[in-house]
Write a protein that holds these residues in place. Structure first.
Motif, PDB file in Angstrom:
ATOM      1  N   ARG A 182     -14.185   0.086 -14.374  1.00 56.67           N
ATOM      2  CA  ARG A 182     -13.647  -0.106 -13.014  1.00 56.67           C
ATOM      3  C   ARG A 182     -13.820   1.158 -12.180  1.00 56.67           C
ATOM      4  O   ARG A 182     -14.028   1.086 -10.964  1.00 56.67           O
ATOM      5  CB  ARG A 182     -12.159  -0.469 -13.085  1.00 56.67           C
ATOM      6  CG  ARG A 182     -11.880  -1.871 -13.616  1.00 56.67           C
ATOM      7  CD  ARG A 182     -10.388  -2.135 -13.680  1.00 56.67           C
ATOM      8  NE  ARG A 182     -10.083  -3.177 -14.632  1.00 56.67           N
ATOM      9  CZ  ARG A 182      -9.018  -3.208 -15.432  1.00 56.67           C
ATOM     10  NH1 ARG A 182      -8.147  -2.200 -15.385  1.00 56.67           N
ATOM     11  NH2 ARG A 182      -8.817  -4.204 -16.244  1.00 56.67           N
ATOM     12  N   ASN A 203      -5.706   2.387  -3.738  1.00 55.16           N
ATOM     13  CA  ASN A 203      -4.793   1.900  -4.767  1.00 55.16           C
ATOM     14  C   ASN A 203      -5.312   2.223  -6.167  1.00 55.16           C
ATOM     15  O   ASN A 203      -4.528   2.431  -7.102  1.00 55.16           O
ATOM     16  CB  ASN A 203      -4.588   0.393  -4.626  1.00 55.16           C
ATOM     17  CG  ASN A 203      -3.739   0.034  -3.418  1.00 55.16           C
ATOM     18  OD1 ASN A 203      -2.945   0.848  -2.946  1.00 55.16           O
ATOM     19  ND2 ASN A 203      -3.889  -1.168  -2.902  1.00 55.16           N
ATOM     20  N   PHE A 204      -6.630   2.280  -6.293  1.00 57.80           N
ATOM     21  CA  PHE A 204      -7.204   2.570  -7.609  1.00 57.80           C
ATOM     22  C   PHE A 204      -6.902   4.004  -8.047  1.00 57.80           C
ATOM     23  O   PHE A 204      -6.693   4.244  -9.238  1.00 57.80           O
ATOM     24  CB  PHE A 204      -8.716   2.333  -7.598  1.00 57.80           C
ATOM     25  CG  PHE A 204      -9.333   2.451  -8.967  1.00 57.80           C
ATOM     26  CD1 PHE A 204      -9.214   1.419  -9.886  1.00 57.80           C
ATOM     27  CD2 PHE A 204     -10.013   3.604  -9.347  1.00 57.80           C
ATOM     28  CE1 PHE A 204      -9.755   1.534 -11.164  1.00 57.80           C
ATOM     29  CE2 PHE A 204     -10.566   3.729 -10.613  1.00 57.80           C
ATOM     30  CZ  PHE A 204     -10.441   2.686 -11.525  1.00 57.80           C
ATOM     31  N   ASP A 254     -10.808   2.774   2.128  1.00 55.00           N
ATOM     32  CA  ASP A 254     -10.820   1.468   1.478  1.00 55.00           C
ATOM     33  C   ASP A 254      -9.501   1.322   0.713  1.00 55.00           C
ATOM     34  O   ASP A 254      -9.233   2.101  -0.205  1.00 55.00           O
ATOM     35  CB  ASP A 254     -12.018   1.387   0.532  1.00 55.00           C
ATOM     36  CG  ASP A 254     -12.206   0.014  -0.107  1.00 55.00           C
ATOM     37  OD1 ASP A 254     -11.194  -0.678  -0.321  1.00 55.00           O
ATOM     38  OD2 ASP A 254     -13.360  -0.357  -0.402  1.00 55.00           O
ATOM     39  N   ASP A 255      -8.692   0.353   1.090  1.00 54.41           N
ATOM     40  CA  ASP A 255      -7.398   0.163   0.422  1.00 54.41           C
ATOM     41  C   ASP A 255      -7.562  -0.051  -1.078  1.00 54.41           C
ATOM     42  O   ASP A 255      -6.738   0.404  -1.878  1.00 54.41           O
ATOM     43  CB  ASP A 255      -6.654  -1.043   1.021  1.00 54.41           C
ATOM     44  CG  ASP A 255      -6.066  -0.737   2.391  1.00 54.41           C
ATOM     45  OD1 ASP A 255      -5.756   0.441   2.657  1.00 54.41           O
ATOM     46  OD2 ASP A 255      -5.908  -1.673   3.192  1.00 54.41           O
ATOM     47  N   GLN A 256      -8.622  -0.739  -1.462  1.00 61.29           N
ATOM     48  CA  GLN A 256      -8.877  -0.984  -2.879  1.00 61.29           C
ATOM     49  C   GLN A 256      -9.077   0.334  -3.628  1.00 61.29           C
ATOM     50  O   GLN A 256      -8.513   0.540  -4.709  1.00 61.29           O
ATOM     51  CB  GLN A 256     -10.131  -1.865  -3.018  1.00 61.29           C
ATOM     52  CG  GLN A 256     -10.556  -2.123  -4.444  1.00 61.29           C
ATOM     53  CD  GLN A 256     -11.882  -2.862  -4.543  1.00 61.29           C
ATOM     54  OE1 GLN A 256     -12.072  -3.681  -5.425  1.00 61.29           O
ATOM     55  NE2 GLN A 256     -12.815  -2.566  -3.656  1.00 61.29           N
ATOM     56  N   ASN A 273       0.836  -1.198   0.000  1.00 61.59           N
ATOM     57  CA  ASN A 273       0.000   0.000   0.000  1.00 61.59           C
ATOM     58  C   ASN A 273       0.870   1.247   0.000  1.00 61.59           C
ATOM     59  O   ASN A 273       1.880   1.302   0.707  1.00 61.59           O
ATOM     60  CB  ASN A 273      -0.924   0.024   1.219  1.00 61.59           C
ATOM     61  CG  ASN A 273      -2.011  -1.028   1.156  1.00 61.59           C
ATOM     62  OD1 ASN A 273      -2.511  -1.350   0.079  1.00 61.59           O
ATOM     63  ND2 ASN A 273      -2.378  -1.571   2.298  1.00 61.59           N
ATOM     64  N   MET A 312     -15.477   1.450  -8.502  1.00 64.05           N
ATOM     65  CA  MET A 312     -14.867   2.097  -7.342  1.00 64.05           C
ATOM     66  C   MET A 312     -15.770   3.198  -6.773  1.00 64.05           C
ATOM     67  O   MET A 312     -15.749   3.463  -5.571  1.00 64.05           O
ATOM     68  CB  MET A 312     -13.507   2.701  -7.727  1.00 64.05           C
ATOM     69  CG  MET A 312     -12.428   1.676  -8.013  1.00 64.05           C
ATOM     70  SD  MET A 312     -12.107   0.528  -6.651  1.00 64.05           S
ATOM     71  CE  MET A 312     -12.864  -0.961  -7.326  1.00 64.05           C
ATOM     72  N   ALA A 320     -17.948   1.391  -4.483  1.00 63.92           N
ATOM     73  CA  ALA A 320     -17.191   0.954  -3.300  1.00 63.92           C
ATOM     74  C   ALA A 320     -16.963   2.108  -2.328  1.00 63.92           C
ATOM     75  O   ALA A 320     -17.084   1.940  -1.109  1.00 63.92           O
ATOM     76  CB  ALA A 320     -15.853   0.349  -3.731  1.00 63.92           C
TER      77      ALA A 320
END
Length: 339
Positions: free
Chosen positions: A207, A182-183, A177-179, A64, A211, A214
């Motif tokens: 995508r 990173n996005f 949110d780590d996802q 991360n 996100m 999310a």
């Protein structure tokens, strides 16, 4: 001289529904954005794309990126969103910080495969030079670029700006949110990659939509866990006697801080615009001096604030050019600002 140079910049901003003629603002933003600020915003996005070229190497290793860097990228995206920040000096400071971060990542990561100018560019020292450099960062640059590629890249960036608005609010409450974090990095880097086809960029665009869902889920989690689940609630729309502050925008954390600091002071707090739903949260409506809502939608603020004697606090992306009649009583928080 700097103002003249800014005016020479080929402004083209079409990121909101307010744009002149529905086609784009080319001389002055309908929102009040100047060509100078538009240019600096273009360069700031250019810079965080460059940061992402290096940060992507960290993500690719399964690690991360430092949350301070993610927060900076998120705040830069949010700062350039419509109706957030109109202060050129703030953008210059963000640009200088962006160069520091880029150099830190260069030292940490070393040589990278992506040698686009986003990655290799070094920020100029003066605002006048930055404004000249910004010409290569705007949408008018590189007229030979395939229009479908250009459109998809812009769609991704604008999607990221929208994500950043929700992510910023959630992070203020300690949620992320780590996802999604990173996005930001992966998607910004993708918009610099000349090897990506239209089909691949369409997948990146899809995508971006994923996100968005999310990050809204994360913000809902943050708001409901901190302030409990909202319920239908009658809201007073009449002004009560006594001193007051009106707070507009979306950021519940800012509202909570204001309520805490004014509790017991005899000051009434009114919401405005998109802050109206805050009355439904038990963690906020427990404050007895949150007494009601003033006015209507955010775009009516100039008319509605014109004659009121109280103070106004603007949070998130709802600020419009303050009129002379109330500009000495309007305040902003965090990335929001007027010069």
């Amino acid at each position: 001289m700097e103002n003249n140079m800014a005016m020479e910049y080929p402004m083209f901003c079409y990121q909101c529904e307010q744009t002149a003629g529905g086609k784009g603002c080319t001389k002055m933003g309908v929102c009040g954005k100047t060509p100078e600020v538009a240019a600096l915003q273009d360069l700031l996005i250019f810079q965080i794309k460059g940061i992402s070229c290096y940060a992507k190497e960290i993500v690719e290793k399964g690690e991360n990126v430092d949350k301070d860097i993610v927060s900076f990228v998120e705040n830069c995206l949010f700062t350039t969103l419509t109706n957030v920040n109109f202060d050129a000096d703030v953008h210059v400071e963000l640009l200088r910080r962006s160069q520091e971060i880029k150099e830190q990542l260069r030292s940490k990561v070393g040589a990278i495969k992506n040698t686009t100018e986003h990655a290799t560019y070094n920020l100029s020292s003066t605002k006048a030079e930055m404004l000249q450099d910004a010409k290569k960062a705007g949408i008018m640059y590189d007229q030979d670029l395939d229009p479908d590629i250009r459109s998809l890249r812009q769609t991704i960036v604008y999607g990221l700006k929208g994500i950043s608005a929700y992510g910023h609010q959630a992070r203020a409450l300690g949620y992320y949110d780590d996802q999604v974090d990173n996005f930001y990095i992966r998607a910004l880097e993708a918009t610099t990659d000349d090897n990506l086809s239209v089909e691949e960029l369409i997948r990146w665009t899809m995508r971006t939509g994923d996100m968005s869902v999310a990050v809204m889920k994360k913000l809902d989690e943050a708001n409901t866990e901190v302030y409990s689940n909202p319920t239908p609630h009658k809201v007073n729309v009449k002004m009560k006697k006594g001193p007051f502050i009106i707070v507009s925008g979306h950021d519940l954390k800012d509202l909570e801080m204001l309520l805490q600091q004014t509790e017991g002071k005899g000051i009434n707090i009114y919401t405005h615009g998109e802050m109206l739903p805050s009355h439904g949260y038990p963690g906020l409506k427990k404050y007895k001096h949150l007494v009601g809502n003033f006015g209507g939608a955010w775009q009516d603020q100039q008319k509605e604030f014109d004659s009121i004697p109280g103070c106004i606090l603007m949070t998130t992306n709802c600020l419009m050019r303050p009129r002379e009649t109330y500009k000495d009583r309007i305040f902003t928080t965090n990335v929001v600002g007027w010069d």
